[in-house]
Write an enzyme that holds these catalytic residues in place. Structure first.
Site, PDB file in Angstrom:
ATOM      1  N   HIS A  64       9.980  72.050  -9.330  1.00  0.00           N
ATOM      2  CA  HIS A  64      11.136  71.253  -9.135  1.00  0.00           C
ATOM      3  C   HIS A  64      12.399  72.017  -9.578  1.00  0.00           C
ATOM      4  CE1 HIS A  64       8.508  67.410  -8.796  1.00  0.00           C
ATOM      5  NE2 HIS A  64       9.248  67.666  -7.663  1.00  0.00           N
ATOM      6  N   CYS A 106      11.605  65.235 -16.783  1.00  0.00           N
ATOM      7  CA  CYS A 106      10.445  64.631 -15.778  1.00  0.00           C
ATOM      8  C   CYS A 106      10.113  63.353 -16.075  1.00  0.00           C
ATOM      9  CB  CYS A 106       9.387  65.638 -15.704  1.00  0.00           C
ATOM     10  SG  CYS A 106       9.829  67.277 -15.003  1.00  0.00           S
TER      11      CYS A 106
END
Length: 289
Positions: free
Chosen positions: A182, A276
């Site tokens: 990501h 996250c």
């Protein structure tokens, strides 16, 4: 009872660094590396995850958030979802809209339904990005500009759709080396003018674009592996960061940041750190955006 159920306030966020008021987390109760789905997991596949330690570290993280006046919502953890601790990926808040993402990896598909269940119980409206392959770890908000990572989890079609439904925002596609999963594993905005940045994940073109917009604080290869970019800002120049990332932490302190060190190294074995593990619902900011 959640903050939103006691208040007429709607979800709101306009940045990654305004004061954080409410955030969604999920305990790593069933966390395991069942199927290797990122580079970090490859290293720890055989070692595995010590659940009791991960739970204790997560509990400390939650308490520290509460100590800083952040309201923590906990989604129920389900055995079928070993990656559920990483709540950032299942959605993102942009302005007054909470977007619910559609997960790309089969291992994680269905986590969105748990979030939608909570939103519906709290009578909070949301925008469901059905059919769009996009995850919140690739979405970084900075005022009226949204940076979206082009990754194995987020495709250009989804980015184009996001731009079409948000005509008053600038949506910037940011390609990066796919193995880093990501965008927030290699780039993270921490103020209107500063961003953490791992240079090896980007081409010269992307580096120049980002450098024209931010002062880039470089993260080393070693500290990228321990997710030095994946910090969480809670506003007023206060940032959650891992104690192990000593260079990042010192650089930020030199710039006037208060670093809140909490050890969640057992959790990062699965490939995600503070950003996250958190889905911001409400931050302070200009509500007229």
């Amino acid at each position: 009872m959640s903050f939103l159920s006691k208040s007429p306030e709607k979800p709101f966020a306009r940045s990654e660094y305004d004061v954080l008021r409410q955030v969604i987390l999920c305990k790593p109760e069933y966390m395991t590396i069942r199927d290797v789905i990122n580079e970090t997991q490859k290293k720890f596949k055989d070692e595995g995850i010590h659940i009791e330690l991960a739970m204790a570290q997560h509990k400390k993280f939650i308490q520290t958030l509460k100590d800083h006046d952040v309201d923590v919502i906990l989604l129920p953890s389900l055995k079928m979802f070993p990656e559920q601790v990483f709540t950032r990926d299942i959605g993102f808040t942009l302005g007054h809209i909470l977007f619910v993402a559609e997960m790309a990896n089969k291992l994680r598909q269905g986590e969105e339904e748990v979030l939608k269940g909570w939103l519906e119980r709290e009578d909070i409206s949301y925008f469901n990005l059905r059919g769009d392959e996009i995850e919140g770890g690739d979405v970084i908000v900075n005022g009226e500009t949204i940076y979206v990572g082009l990754s194995a989890r987020t495709n250009q079609k989804a980015i184009d759709h996001l731009q079409s439904i948000l005509p008053h925002y600038e949506v910037v596609t940011v390609p990066f080396t796919e193995k880093y999963l990501h965008l927030d594993c290699v780039f993270n905005i921490i103020s209107p003018t500063e961003a953490l940045f791992y240079p090896n994940a980007f081409t010269q073109k992307e580096t120049e674009i980002l450098a024209s917009r931010f002062e880039l604080i470089e993260v080393s290869e070693e500290e990228q592996f321990t997710l030095g970019t994946n910090v969480l800002s809670i506003g007023n120049k206060k940032i959650f960061s891992l104690p192990v990332n000593t260079n990042v932490n010192q650089e930020l302190r030199n710039r006037g940041y208060e670093i809140i060190e909490v050890d969640i190294t057992e959790i990062i074995k699965s490939g995600g750190s503070f950003r996250c593990c958190t889905l911001p619902v409400l931050r302070d900011g200009d509500n007229h955006l």
